[in-house]
Design a protein around this motif. Structure first.
Motif, PDB file in Angstrom:
ATOM      1  N   ALA A 111       0.844  -1.198   0.000  1.00 54.16           N
ATOM      2  CA  ALA A 111       0.000   0.000   0.000  1.00 54.16           C
ATOM      3  C   ALA A 111       0.878   1.246   0.000  1.00 54.16           C
ATOM      4  N   TYR A 112       0.423   2.263  -0.720  1.00 54.26           N
ATOM      5  CA  TYR A 112       1.079   3.571  -0.777  1.00 54.26           C
ATOM      6  C   TYR A 112      -0.009   4.618  -0.586  1.00 54.26           C
ATOM      7  N   ASP A 113       0.311   5.726   0.091  1.00 57.04           N
ATOM      8  CA  ASP A 113      -0.681   6.789   0.213  1.00 57.04           C
ATOM      9  C   ASP A 113      -0.078   8.115  -0.221  1.00 57.04           C
ATOM     10  N   ALA A 114      -0.977   9.023  -0.600  1.00 53.13           N
ATOM     11  CA  ALA A 114      -0.574  10.345  -1.083  1.00 53.13           C
ATOM     12  C   ALA A 114      -1.721  11.308  -0.897  1.00 53.13           C
ATOM     13  N   PRO A 115      -1.433  12.588  -0.730  1.00 56.05           N
ATOM     14  CA  PRO A 115      -2.514  13.575  -0.671  1.00 56.05           C
ATOM     15  C   PRO A 115      -3.136  13.765  -2.047  1.00 56.05           C
ATOM     16  N   PHE A 116      -4.435  14.054  -2.074  1.00 60.62           N
ATOM     17  CA  PHE A 116      -5.050  14.557  -3.294  1.00 60.62           C
ATOM     18  C   PHE A 116      -4.713  16.040  -3.411  1.00 60.62           C
ATOM     19  N   VAL A 117      -4.190  16.443  -4.568  1.00 59.64           N
ATOM     20  CA  VAL A 117      -3.789  17.834  -4.750  1.00 59.64           C
ATOM     21  C   VAL A 117      -4.516  18.417  -5.962  1.00 59.64           C
ATOM     22  N   PRO A 118      -4.685  19.735  -6.016  1.00 58.33           N
ATOM     23  CA  PRO A 118      -5.417  20.350  -7.127  1.00 58.33           C
ATOM     24  C   PRO A 118      -4.733  20.122  -8.470  1.00 58.33           C
ATOM     25  N   HIS A 119      -5.568  20.038  -9.504  1.00 56.19           N
ATOM     26  CA  HIS A 119      -5.081  19.872 -10.869  1.00 56.19           C
ATOM     27  C   HIS A 119      -6.056  20.612 -11.780  1.00 56.19           C
ATOM     28  N   ARG A 120      -5.544  21.331 -12.780  1.00 54.83           N
ATOM     29  CA  ARG A 120      -6.409  22.209 -13.579  1.00 54.83           C
ATOM     30  C   ARG A 120      -7.350  21.458 -14.499  1.00 54.83           C
ATOM     31  N   ARG A 121      -7.056  20.178 -14.816  1.00 57.98           N
ATOM     32  CA  ARG A 121      -7.953  19.448 -15.716  1.00 57.98           C
ATOM     33  C   ARG A 121      -8.740  18.362 -15.009  1.00 57.98           C
ATOM     34  N   PHE A 122      -8.113  17.705 -14.023  1.00 58.06           N
ATOM     35  CA  PHE A 122      -8.752  16.586 -13.348  1.00 58.06           C
ATOM     36  C   PHE A 122      -9.263  16.948 -11.955  1.00 58.06           C
ATOM     37  N   ASN A 123      -9.257  18.224 -11.609  1.00 58.03           N
ATOM     38  CA  ASN A 123      -9.726  18.733 -10.324  1.00 58.03           C
ATOM     39  C   ASN A 123      -8.764  18.375  -9.202  1.00 58.03           C
ATOM     40  N   ARG A 124      -8.637  17.068  -8.907  1.00 61.04           N
ATOM     41  CA  ARG A 124      -7.668  16.640  -7.898  1.00 61.04           C
ATOM     42  C   ARG A 124      -7.015  15.339  -8.356  1.00 61.04           C
ATOM     43  N   VAL A 125      -5.702  15.248  -8.179  1.00 60.09           N
ATOM     44  CA  VAL A 125      -4.960  14.043  -8.521  1.00 60.09           C
ATOM     45  C   VAL A 125      -4.108  13.642  -7.315  1.00 60.09           C
ATOM     46  N   PRO A 126      -3.707  12.396  -7.216  1.00 53.34           N
ATOM     47  CA  PRO A 126      -2.809  12.006  -6.126  1.00 53.34           C
ATOM     48  C   PRO A 126      -1.445  12.667  -6.285  1.00 53.34           C
ATOM     49  N   GLY A 127      -0.943  13.224  -5.195  1.00 54.17           N
ATOM     50  CA  GLY A 127       0.413  13.752  -5.209  1.00 54.17           C
ATOM     51  C   GLY A 127       1.425  12.622  -5.180  1.00 54.17           C
ATOM     52  N   PRO A 128       2.691  12.925  -5.023  1.00 58.34           N
ATOM     53  CA  PRO A 128       3.695  11.859  -4.979  1.00 58.34           C
ATOM     54  C   PRO A 128       3.399  10.863  -3.858  1.00 58.34           C
ATOM     55  N   PHE A 129       3.455   9.581  -4.190  1.00 52.19           N
ATOM     56  CA  PHE A 129       3.140   8.549  -3.211  1.00 52.19           C
ATOM     57  C   PHE A 129       4.312   8.319  -2.269  1.00 52.19           C
ATOM     58  N   GLY A 130       3.971   8.039  -1.017  1.00 57.14           N
ATOM     59  CA  GLY A 130       4.978   7.793  -0.005  1.00 57.14           C
ATOM     60  C   GLY A 130       5.581   6.405  -0.108  1.00 57.14           C
ATOM     61  N   PRO A 131       6.370   6.015   0.876  1.00 58.66           N
ATOM     62  CA  PRO A 131       7.035   4.715   0.839  1.00 58.66           C
ATOM     63  C   PRO A 131       6.038   3.562   0.940  1.00 58.66           C
ATOM     64  N   ARG A 132       6.470   2.407   0.489  1.00 61.39           N
ATOM     65  CA  ARG A 132       5.649   1.203   0.497  1.00 61.39           C
ATOM     66  C   ARG A 132       5.389   0.731   1.927  1.00 61.39           C
ATOM     67  N   THR A 133       4.129   0.368   2.190  1.00 59.05           N
ATOM     68  CA  THR A 133       3.748  -0.325   3.419  1.00 59.05           C
ATOM     69  C   THR A 133       3.360  -1.744   3.043  1.00 59.05           C
ATOM     70  N   ILE A 134       4.008  -2.731   3.610  1.00 59.48           N
ATOM     71  CA  ILE A 134       3.718  -4.122   3.295  1.00 59.48           C
ATOM     72  C   ILE A 134       2.536  -4.592   4.135  1.00 59.48           C
ATOM     73  N   LEU A 135       1.452  -4.985   3.488  1.00 58.15           N
ATOM     74  CA  LEU A 135       0.295  -5.528   4.189  1.00 58.15           C
ATOM     75  C   LEU A 135       0.399  -7.037   4.360  1.00 58.15           C
ATOM     76  N   ASP A 136       1.065  -7.689   3.406  1.00 60.38           N
ATOM     77  CA  ASP A 136       1.184  -9.143   3.436  1.00 60.38           C
ATOM     78  C   ASP A 136       2.342  -9.517   2.520  1.00 60.38           C
ATOM     79  N   ARG A 137       3.140 -10.499   2.913  1.00 62.93           N
ATOM     80  CA  ARG A 137       4.210 -10.972   2.035  1.00 62.93           C
ATOM     81  C   ARG A 137       4.166 -12.493   1.898  1.00 62.93           C
ATOM     82  N   THR A 138       2.985 -13.099   2.120  1.00 66.42           N
ATOM     83  CA  THR A 138       2.875 -14.559   2.151  1.00 66.42           C
ATOM     84  C   THR A 138       2.022 -15.123   1.019  1.00 66.42           C
ATOM     85  N   LEU A 139       1.697 -14.310   0.007  1.00 67.31           N
ATOM     86  CA  LEU A 139       0.917 -14.830  -1.109  1.00 67.31           C
ATOM     87  C   LEU A 139       1.784 -15.739  -1.978  1.00 67.31           C
TER      88      LEU A 139
END
Length: 406
Positions: free
Chosen positions: A293-321
């Protein structure tokens, strides 16, 4: 356009966090409902109103066949069989002509080690739910692997997005010789010839795509999970960009590094961690073991209204698949935070739910009796809560997971 300039064009400082974020609710329990316990080679599932009665039905495919299950009896109806759609790999259902009933685009004749093969077809419903469907081949598309409907240009008409897995000249063992290209057919209608294809940006080993509508936008974007990670495809009209740059992609996350083709990402979906933060979830690498999982703020964009900003570091939810192949996001407890659902088809196969408590993620195994190939969701019972549906290939089943209110 250089990446740095592109990011400057797209992004601006992050919007402030809300003063009072919603309270996080616990993960509900789920009722397991088997819709089919004998679907050989089940590979993909989706939900759509097939018969126009206002209720979401379930469509499953695999083993050369595509079938739909009618809500609420869940009676199985065949759309196509192995004689018509051998090597079936993907479907996308939508009402193209406004009659309330869904047409189904089908990708078939797929063969992993024969990338020059691949066909796109369209199935049309009969006069009643019991009547046979008609089918016609629309195009030959080498290595066709995923099909999805989207409005990529904001004209409120559906376009068909087709994602090959490889380019036609790719070959094992690494499949890096020829990238895949998204193919877009604008304004598809069942009573007209298929429009001329538009070729989009290249990507190596493009396993999955997801169609997403960003907050307040008037058109869809396409996420691609591939050997280079996750990329965001979007289409802008002049005069915002010159003609040669109207379709472009933005790298979002690199996925997992490794020897090709076991690198990058295999599945992807975009959801919300809160009202103002985007949640990007992947399975990494290709057919991989990690739910990330990665998270990022929604930031303003002139065509799409809001887009995800730069995503932060990876969070591992599971590594056993083992051979991870199924992913879905849905806010099943109505707290504004998406839950993650993931599954795999290899050893110790299962479907699991991942719940965020505000600081960490907790896994709950929902089902060990399914070799999960795909996950989708929608409100099947009309109670206002999204449900989750999975298909298992080796286990030959189609299963509905219904959130309980207790």
């Amino acid at each position: 356009m250089p990446l740095a300039s592109l990011l400057l064009l797209l992004l601006s400082p992050a919007a402030p966090a809300p003063d009072d974020p919603p309270a996080i609710r616990p993960l509900p329990s789920f009722e397991r409902i088997v819709l089919d316990d004998d679907f050989p080679g089940a590979y993909q599932v989706e939900v759509a109103d097939v018969d126009g009665d206002g209720r979401l039905d379930v469509i499953a495919l695999g083993g050369g066949s595509c079938a739909w299950y009618r809500n609420p009896s869940w009676t199985k109806h065949l759309i196509t069989g192995p004689d018509t759609t051998p090597g079936i790999i993907s479907s996308a259902a939508a009402d193209l002509d406004g009659d309330g009933r869904a047409e189904v685009a089908i990708a078939y004749d797929f063969e992993m080690n024969a990338p020059r093969r691949g066909k796109l077809g369209l199935a049309l419903p009969g006069e009643s739910a019991e009547a046979p469907w008609s089918f016609r081949t629309l195009a030959e598309i080498p290595s066709i692997h995923r099909v999805r409907w989207a409005d990529v240009d904001g004209d409120e008409r559906l376009d068909l997005v087709v994602a090959p897995l490889f380019g036609a000249d790719a070959a094992p063992p690494d499949y890096q010789q020829d990238p895949a290209r998204l193919v877009v057919y604008r304004d598809v209608a069942p009573d007209r010839p298929l429009p001329e294809p538009e070729l989009a940006t290249r990507a190596l080993v493009q396993h999955a795509i997801a169609v997403e509508r960003l907050p307040g936008a008037d058109r869809d974007v396409v996420l691609s999970a591939n050997n280079e990670g996750v990329t965001l495809h979007r289409r802008l009209d002049p005069p915002i960009l010159p003609a040669e740059e109207q379709e472009f992609l933005t790298p979002l996350v690199p996925g997992l590094f490794g020897p090709p083709p076991a690198r990058g990402a295999s599945e992807v979906h975009l959801g919300r961690l809160s009202e103002d933060r985007a949640l990007l979830v992947t399975i990494e690498p290709w057919h991989g073991s990690i739910v990330a999982a990665y998270d990022a703020p929604f930031v303003p964009h002139r065509r799409f209204n809001r887009v995800p900003g730069p995503f932060g570091p990876r969070t591992i939810l599971d590594r056993t698949l083992d051979q991870g192949h199924a992913l879905w996001l849905a806010d099943v407890n109505h707290d504004g935070y998406d839950e993650v659902f993931a599954g795999h088809r290899g050893d110790d196969h299962r479907v699991s739910a991942y719940h965020f408590d505000g600081s960490s993620w907790t896994r709950t195994v929902l089902d060990r009796d399914i070799a999960a190939q795909d996950l989708r969701g929608g409100d099947l019972d009309g109670d206002g809560s999204p449900d989750v549906v999975a298909v298992g290939g080796a286990t030959r089943n189609v299963v509905w997971y219904r959130p309980r209110s207790d």
